[in-house]
Design a protein around this motif. Sequence first.
Motif, mmCIF file in Angstrom:
data_model
loop_
_atom_site.group_PDB
_atom_site.id
_atom_site.type_symbol
_atom_site.label_atom_id
_atom_site.label_comp_id
_atom_site.label_asym_id
_atom_site.label_seq_id
_atom_site.Cartn_x
_atom_site.Cartn_y
_atom_site.Cartn_z
ATOM 1 N N ILE A 182 0.670 -1.306 -0.110
ATOM 2 C CA ILE A 182 0.079 -0.039 0.005
ATOM 3 C C ILE A 182 0.994 1.267 0.109
ATOM 4 O O ILE A 182 0.573 2.191 -0.797
ATOM 5 C CB ILE A 182 -0.924 -0.002 1.257
ATOM 6 N N ALA A 183 2.045 1.280 0.780
ATOM 7 C CA ALA A 183 2.977 2.380 0.908
ATOM 8 C C ALA A 183 3.483 2.678 -0.397
ATOM 9 O O ALA A 183 3.567 3.770 -1.090
ATOM 10 C CB ALA A 183 3.918 2.126 1.914
ATOM 11 N N GLU A 184 3.837 1.638 -1.076
ATOM 12 C CA GLU A 184 4.465 1.654 -2.724
ATOM 13 C C GLU A 184 3.335 2.111 -3.467
ATOM 14 O O GLU A 184 3.763 3.005 -4.181
ATOM 15 C CB GLU A 184 4.795 0.536 -2.976
ATOM 16 N N GLU A 185 2.230 1.838 -3.703
ATOM 17 C CA GLU A 185 1.197 2.239 -4.379
ATOM 18 C C GLU A 185 1.097 3.522 -4.099
ATOM 19 O O GLU A 185 0.860 4.515 -5.053
ATOM 20 C CB GLU A 185 -0.045 1.506 -4.425
ATOM 21 N N GLN A 186 0.682 3.983 -2.939
ATOM 22 C CA GLN A 186 0.555 5.421 -2.559
ATOM 23 C C GLN A 186 1.587 6.367 -2.951
ATOM 24 O O GLN A 186 1.541 7.497 -3.127
ATOM 25 C CB GLN A 186 0.266 5.617 -1.081
ATOM 26 N N ARG A 187 3.083 5.821 -2.798
ATOM 27 C CA ARG A 187 4.218 6.510 -3.424
ATOM 28 C C ARG A 187 4.106 6.636 -4.875
ATOM 29 O O ARG A 187 4.352 7.849 -5.333
ATOM 30 C CB ARG A 187 5.446 5.773 -3.154
ATOM 31 N N LYS A 188 3.664 5.944 -5.366
ATOM 32 C CA LYS A 188 3.569 5.979 -7.001
ATOM 33 C C LYS A 188 2.532 6.826 -7.346
ATOM 34 O O LYS A 188 2.575 7.570 -8.445
ATOM 35 C CB LYS A 188 3.329 4.478 -7.712
ATOM 36 N N ALA A 189 1.358 6.758 -6.779
ATOM 37 C CA ALA A 189 0.325 7.679 -7.149
ATOM 38 C C ALA A 189 0.714 9.230 -6.613
ATOM 39 O O ALA A 189 0.397 10.040 -7.664
ATOM 40 C CB ALA A 189 -0.894 7.369 -6.010
ATOM 41 N N ALA A 190 1.493 9.296 -5.581
ATOM 42 C CA ALA A 190 1.841 10.601 -5.394
ATOM 43 C C ALA A 190 3.070 11.095 -6.368
ATOM 44 O O ALA A 190 2.904 12.470 -6.794
ATOM 45 C CB ALA A 190 2.562 10.548 -4.084
ATOM 46 N N SER A 208 -5.147 21.238 -21.186
ATOM 47 C CA SER A 208 -3.977 20.413 -21.000
ATOM 48 C C SER A 208 -3.930 19.756 -19.506
ATOM 49 O O SER A 208 -3.557 18.725 -19.560
ATOM 50 C CB SER A 208 -2.807 21.534 -21.153
ATOM 51 N N SER A 209 -4.297 20.363 -18.465
ATOM 52 C CA SER A 209 -4.601 19.825 -17.305
ATOM 53 C C SER A 209 -5.411 18.498 -17.134
ATOM 54 O O SER A 209 -4.863 17.534 -17.042
ATOM 55 C CB SER A 209 -4.975 20.698 -16.208
ATOM 56 N N GLY A 210 -6.663 18.800 -17.941
ATOM 57 C CA GLY A 210 -7.374 17.557 -17.995
ATOM 58 C C GLY A 210 -6.938 16.487 -18.764
ATOM 59 O O GLY A 210 -7.038 15.423 -18.087
ATOM 60 N N SER A 211 -6.325 16.941 -19.853
ATOM 61 C CA SER A 211 -5.791 15.810 -20.953
ATOM 62 C C SER A 211 -4.725 15.119 -20.018
ATOM 63 O O SER A 211 -4.712 13.937 -20.226
ATOM 64 C CB SER A 211 -5.476 16.564 -22.056
ATOM 65 N N ASN A 212 -3.871 15.827 -19.607
ATOM 66 C CA ASN A 212 -2.666 14.981 -18.819
ATOM 67 C C ASN A 212 -2.966 14.135 -17.768
ATOM 68 O O ASN A 212 -2.757 13.118 -17.710
ATOM 69 C CB ASN A 212 -1.764 16.202 -18.351
ATOM 70 N N SER A 213 -4.096 14.655 -16.747
ATOM 71 C CA SER A 213 -4.412 13.609 -16.054
ATOM 72 C C SER A 213 -5.151 12.463 -16.453
ATOM 73 O O SER A 213 -5.078 11.353 -15.897
ATOM 74 C CB SER A 213 -5.547 14.276 -14.698
ATOM 75 N N ALA A 214 -6.136 12.620 -17.496
ATOM 76 C CA ALA A 214 -6.664 11.578 -18.305
ATOM 77 C C ALA A 214 -5.813 10.629 -18.874
ATOM 78 O O ALA A 214 -5.832 9.421 -18.668
ATOM 79 C CB ALA A 214 -7.612 12.006 -19.146
ATOM 80 N N GLU A 215 -4.905 11.048 -19.420
ATOM 81 C CA GLU A 215 -3.777 10.355 -20.140
ATOM 82 C C GLU A 215 -2.781 9.562 -19.060
ATOM 83 O O GLU A 215 -2.794 8.165 -19.332
ATOM 84 C CB GLU A 215 -2.742 11.439 -20.746
ATOM 85 N N TYR A 216 -2.524 9.869 -17.845
ATOM 86 C CA TYR A 216 -1.763 9.303 -16.915
ATOM 87 C C TYR A 216 -2.915 8.144 -16.508
ATOM 88 O O TYR A 216 -2.388 7.047 -16.176
ATOM 89 C CB TYR A 216 -1.468 9.957 -15.721
ATOM 90 N N ALA A 217 -4.149 8.644 -16.300
ATOM 91 C CA ALA A 217 -5.012 7.447 -15.716
ATOM 92 C C ALA A 217 -5.294 6.184 -16.820
ATOM 93 O O ALA A 217 -5.185 5.045 -16.415
ATOM 94 C CB ALA A 217 -6.316 8.008 -15.349
ATOM 95 N N ASN A 218 -5.364 6.783 -18.100
ATOM 96 C CA ASN A 218 -5.521 5.747 -19.068
ATOM 97 C C ASN A 218 -4.213 4.794 -19.222
ATOM 98 O O ASN A 218 -4.438 3.539 -19.574
ATOM 99 C CB ASN A 218 -5.853 6.341 -20.441
ATOM 100 N N ALA A 219 -3.170 5.510 -19.063
ATOM 101 C CA ALA A 219 -1.850 4.903 -19.448
ATOM 102 C C ALA A 219 -1.798 3.678 -18.164
ATOM 103 O O ALA A 219 -1.048 2.592 -18.535
ATOM 104 C CB ALA A 219 -0.691 5.792 -19.228
ATOM 105 N N ARG A 220 -2.101 3.991 -17.263
ATOM 106 C CA ARG A 220 -2.198 2.999 -16.115
ATOM 107 C C ARG A 220 -3.386 2.424 -15.667
ATOM 108 O O ARG A 220 -3.424 1.533 -14.519
ATOM 109 C CB ARG A 220 -1.539 3.751 -14.647
#
Length: 529
Positions: free
Chosen positions: A292-300, A367-379
């Motif tokens: 969980i700590a590793e996943e939270q670190r990656k998310a941050a 660009s902000s919305g597209s970047n967050s969406a791109e990160y979410a879709n990539a993962r």
Amino acid sequence: MKFPSFLLRLLLIFSLLMEGNLLYGSGLETNSAHISISLPRSQKSSQTKRKTQPAKKKTPVKTTNSQSKKSVTKSTPKTSGEAKKKQAETKKEIQLTEAEIRENDAKVKENLAQLGKIDLQIEATTKRVNDLTVTLHSLNSQIESLEKSIQSNESHLSLLRDEYLKAVKKMRSSSKNKSTLAFIFSSKNFNQALRRMRYLREFSAWRTRRTTEINENIKLLETQRKELSAAKSLQEKNLAEQTAAKKRLAIQQAEQQTIISRLKENGKALQAHLQRKQAEARELDNMISQLIAEEQRKAAEEQRKAAEEQRKAAEEARRKSGENTLADAANASEAASSSTSKSKGKSTKSNSSTSKNNSSSKSSKGSSGSNSAEYANARKRAPRGNDASNSGFQVMKGKLPLPVNGSFYITSRFGRQTHPELPDVEFDNPGIDAETDPGASARAVYKGQVSGVYRLPGYNTVVIVNHGNFYTVYGNILSPSVKNGDEIEAGTLLGQLSSADNDTSHSIIHFEVWKNRQKLNPQEWLILQ
């Protein structure tokens, strides 16, 4: 005086013999083997004894040395064989001891599971007995109230009937058994006829009311008698169920005492088992916390990168906007030749700068919305700003399905568990353990993503599913059917469960619920019958 010659010879021989004996006794070597003289038998025997005495002293020494060498030679193979035999016996004893330890551990594990299950059964049976006691108390009060009400209504009905009969008899006696018309026409005058008519009307109304009241009381009594009969029937049923529950409780308590006695007799094995089990639970806790700590670190880290890219995009948009504004200002100053043209240039300049700023702000937001969406879709995840999965899991508290596709009997509850009769039996369970049908499989209780599939001592294979900020853990899986990164739905089978040690009559599942790094009580999240 002259001695005979044979006497002289005898004396000479005797002197020689005496001299030889003295020499031999002094330790000097004397060879008397060449002396061949015929002596008397007594002298020969004494001479033989004297000559053999030294030989007898030397012989035992030689014999002892040879025997000691022989004994050493013979004892060596005998000692080696005994050592091998002793080594084999020691190895056998070690194997027997290890087998006994394994057997004791399996017995302790089985007894603890049985104790946990019987404790829950006793708790449920006790609750049922208490519920039945409350129900029976309520039924007794209801029956008592109905009986009193029936008794009162019967007395009231009897009174109504008596009054009704008396009134009818009195009416008949006053009318002298005449008909209604005859009674009216037999009046002495018109006023008496009116009074008789009024009296008959009032009597008829009273009779109707009293008849209705009597009938209503009869119906009420019938209803109350039916209620009383149903209450008594339910009372008998509950009494029978309560008696059976008490008998079942006594049997369960006797079984509980038997299990406790067996655990007390095997105290060392019990302590060893609990210590190992607690160590395995700590290892599982550490693994889940690290995951969980590793996943939270990656998310941050992902959020930081997304924010950094948004910042860079905004700076780039502002830089381009500034360049365009400067170019527009230069063109406007060169083209300004009059006050009218200057005013027009100023208005054009303000309008252009406003439009540029609006366009830059829109581009930065896009660009902000597209970047967050791109990160979410990539993962393969939902954007961090969307808490739908978290809120969805949160509202499912107390509504999640069972984590198995079969029966579910809890044998070990969540948290620190102690027993009043076994003060040394203490175990801090990070989740719950339950028995299910043999060959049953673990299933996901909610949609999510598989974060990890691990193999740990004491838990076989462990599958961890991520539901946003919530995690569910499924242990004792024999053959997992999912892998890390899989997107799953509620009800997805995660793998077949392993059976209990030396007992194939049921399988075991270990189940946990986490919110971030906080362990929660799984019983509060599941639909338990």
